[in-house]
Design an enzyme around this catalytic site. Structure first.
Site, PDB file in Angstrom:
ATOM      1  N   LYS A   5      61.065  76.496 -27.394  1.00 27.50           N
ATOM      2  CA  LYS A   5      61.000  77.543 -28.555  1.00 27.50           C
ATOM      3  C   LYS A   5      62.037  78.602 -27.903  1.00 27.50           C
ATOM      4  CE  LYS A   5      58.607  80.807 -26.145  1.00 27.50           C
ATOM      5  NZ  LYS A   5      59.367  81.891 -25.336  1.00 27.50           N
ATOM      6  N   PRO A  61      65.087  73.743 -19.526  1.00 26.86           N
ATOM      7  CA  PRO A  61      65.220  74.053 -18.089  1.00 26.86           C
ATOM      8  C   PRO A  61      63.706  74.946 -17.701  1.00 26.86           C
ATOM      9  CG  PRO A  61      66.963  75.133 -19.697  1.00 26.86           C
ATOM     10  CD  PRO A  61      66.004  74.056 -20.443  1.00 26.86           C
ATOM     11  N   VAL A  62      63.690  75.144 -16.654  1.00 25.71           N
ATOM     12  CA  VAL A  62      62.265  75.280 -15.896  1.00 25.71           C
ATOM     13  C   VAL A  62      62.363  76.901 -15.929  1.00 25.71           C
ATOM     14  CG1 VAL A  62      60.649  75.270 -14.103  1.00 25.71           C
ATOM     15  CG2 VAL A  62      61.966  73.189 -14.827  1.00 25.71           C
ATOM     16  N   ALA A 105      62.182  79.440 -17.856  1.00 29.66           N
ATOM     17  CA  ALA A 105      63.363  79.897 -18.762  1.00 29.66           C
ATOM     18  C   ALA A 105      63.238  80.842 -20.033  1.00 29.66           C
ATOM     19  CB  ALA A 105      63.956  78.629 -19.010  1.00 29.66           C
ATOM     20  N   LEU A 112      61.629  79.558 -22.497  1.00 29.84           N
ATOM     21  CA  LEU A 112      61.832  78.425 -23.513  1.00 29.84           C
ATOM     22  C   LEU A 112      60.487  77.834 -23.781  1.00 29.84           C
ATOM     23  CD1 LEU A 112      65.259  77.270 -22.955  1.00 29.84           C
ATOM     24  CD2 LEU A 112      64.808  78.890 -24.461  1.00 29.84           C
ATOM     25  N   ALA A 113      59.222  78.254 -23.138  1.00 28.23           N
ATOM     26  CA  ALA A 113      58.040  77.566 -23.241  1.00 28.23           C
ATOM     27  C   ALA A 113      57.936  76.076 -22.881  1.00 28.23           C
ATOM     28  CB  ALA A 113      57.403  77.532 -24.826  1.00 28.23           C
ATOM     29  N   GLY A 114      58.707  75.473 -21.850  1.00 30.57           N
ATOM     30  CA  GLY A 114      58.839  74.303 -21.266  1.00 30.57           C
ATOM     31  C   GLY A 114      57.539  74.068 -20.838  1.00 30.57           C
ATOM     32  N   SER A 132      54.458  75.374 -21.412  1.00 33.54           N
ATOM     33  CA  SER A 132      53.473  75.388 -22.361  1.00 33.54           C
ATOM     34  C   SER A 132      53.747  74.061 -23.262  1.00 33.54           C
ATOM     35  CB  SER A 132      53.740  76.724 -23.356  1.00 33.54           C
ATOM     36  OG  SER A 132      53.761  77.610 -22.379  1.00 33.54           O
ATOM     37  N   ASP A 145      51.493  80.945 -24.926  1.00 37.96           N
ATOM     38  CA  ASP A 145      52.559  80.275 -26.055  1.00 37.96           C
ATOM     39  C   ASP A 145      52.074  78.906 -26.493  1.00 37.96           C
ATOM     40  OD1 ASP A 145      54.068  82.436 -26.015  1.00 37.96           O
ATOM     41  OD2 ASP A 145      55.690  81.585 -24.188  1.00 37.96           O
TER      42      ASP A 145
END
Ligand code: C5P
Length: 318
Positions: A9, A97-98, A100, A102-104, A106, A139
């Site tokens: 996201k 990406p970790v 980041a 970007l809610a990776g 989550s 998130d």
């Protein structure tokens, strides 16, 4: 065995309204799923173990992994199901990406909850999954809703905005640079606490949430008006993350300049960063902007992605 695709996201809007008694911050956000996804495969185990595998060296595979925590939460909430079904192995193929913004993590936890709901026949509705997810991270509920949504409270109260605009983003992140979300919020609080308005009662909060629903950004999203969406991007956390990370501030400047004349609508950091994104109407424009950035920043540590907006947070792979 089943596989869930878990999308990243971005935050098109992130406003910190004030402190909360639970130590979190009261937020008003607009979140958007983008088609950059991790692939989460759940395989049932006969033994009651939880095993995590990941192809990315920065992702922990022990109990600190959010997907692991998701399994533990389900086991605690549904002890009978665990006795009946045993354990699970979770394989995470990482593209997001970790650390980041970007809610990776989550999205991986949300995918695990959704996958276990199917694998162990838990019978949870989407709202129940959102509530369970909220116990693990602010998130996570958004990941179940996906698309374009307003998130309030500490981020866990999610309301869809009817359509997902047809836009594409360029995402840029220095691979070796991560920002700690607790650090970003703590630093923001230290610097800006005196500017917080009292949060007040539930009625005041609802009034503030109504304000975002009728804001220019949300109207532009509803009317599918890309230039206005680009003009009204906002993220309060930039005020603490960019000064602390001049490389990210420089990246934002380079991306903003690259967007000019190539169809870029706006450039902003996502969440607590350090990913910076540029919005475009067309995928070709995004590709051209990504190419310009690559020419201007030759650092191999810089990762660039081009991803369209998508209406899904999670999707079961066919
Ligand atoms: O909820 P989540 O675990 O993703 O949040 C990570 C950290 O970010 C929290 O521990 C808190 O320090 C900060 N946070 C916050 N207010 C929010 C969301 C997150 O202060 N609304």
């Amino acid at each position: 065995m089943l596989t869930i695709l878990a999308n990243a996201k971005i935050n098109l809007y992130l406003e910190i309204v004030g402190d909360r008694p639970d130590g979190f911050h009261e937020l008003v956000m607009v979140m958007q799923s983008v088609a950059l996804c991790d692939r989460i495969t759940l395989t049932p185990l006969n033994t009651p173990n939880t095993r995590i595998e990941c192809d990315h060296p920065q992702v922990p595979t022990d109990a600190s992994n959010l997907a692991y925590k998701a399994v533990t939460l389900v086991q605690k909430t549904f002890p009978n199901r665990t006795n009946q079904f045993g354990g699970v192995e979770i394989h995470i193929e990482k593209k997001i990406p970790v650390g980041a913004g970007l809610a990776g993590g989550s999205s991986n936890a949300a995918a695990t909850l959704l996958g276990l709901n199917m694998l162990w026949n838990l019978g949870l509705t989407r709202l129940e999954l959102q509530e369970l997810g909220a116990q693990l991270g602010s998130d996570i509920p958004f990941c179940f809703v996906g698309g374009c949504a307003i998130a309030t409270g500490r981020g866990e109260e999610v309301a869809s905005i009817s359509h997902t605009p047809k836009l594409t983003v360029v995402l840029a992140k220095y691979s070796s640079l991560s920002v700690s979300t607790p650090w970003a919020y703590k630093t923001y609080r230290q610097r800006f606490e005196q500017t917080y308005q009292p949060i007040g009662d539930r009625a005041t909060l609802e009034e503030r949430q109504a304000r975002i629903r009728s804001s220019t950004m949300v109207k532009a999203l509803r009317d599918l008006n890309p230039p206005t969406i680009g003009n009204y991007l906002h993220n309060d956390l930039e005020k603490v993350v960019l000064p602390a990370h001049p490389k990210v501030a420089q990246l934002k400047e380079t991306m903003t300049a690259a967007a000019v004349g190539q169809g870029g609508l706006g450039t902003m950091m996502s969440g607590s960063g350090p990913t910076v994104f540029t919005l475009c109407e067309l995928p070709e424009q995004a590709e051209a902007i990504a190419q310009t950035i690559r020419q201007q920043i030759s650092d191999l540590d810089l990762q660039l992605f081009v991803a369209p907006f998508t209406a899904y947070g999670l999707r079961k792979e066919d």
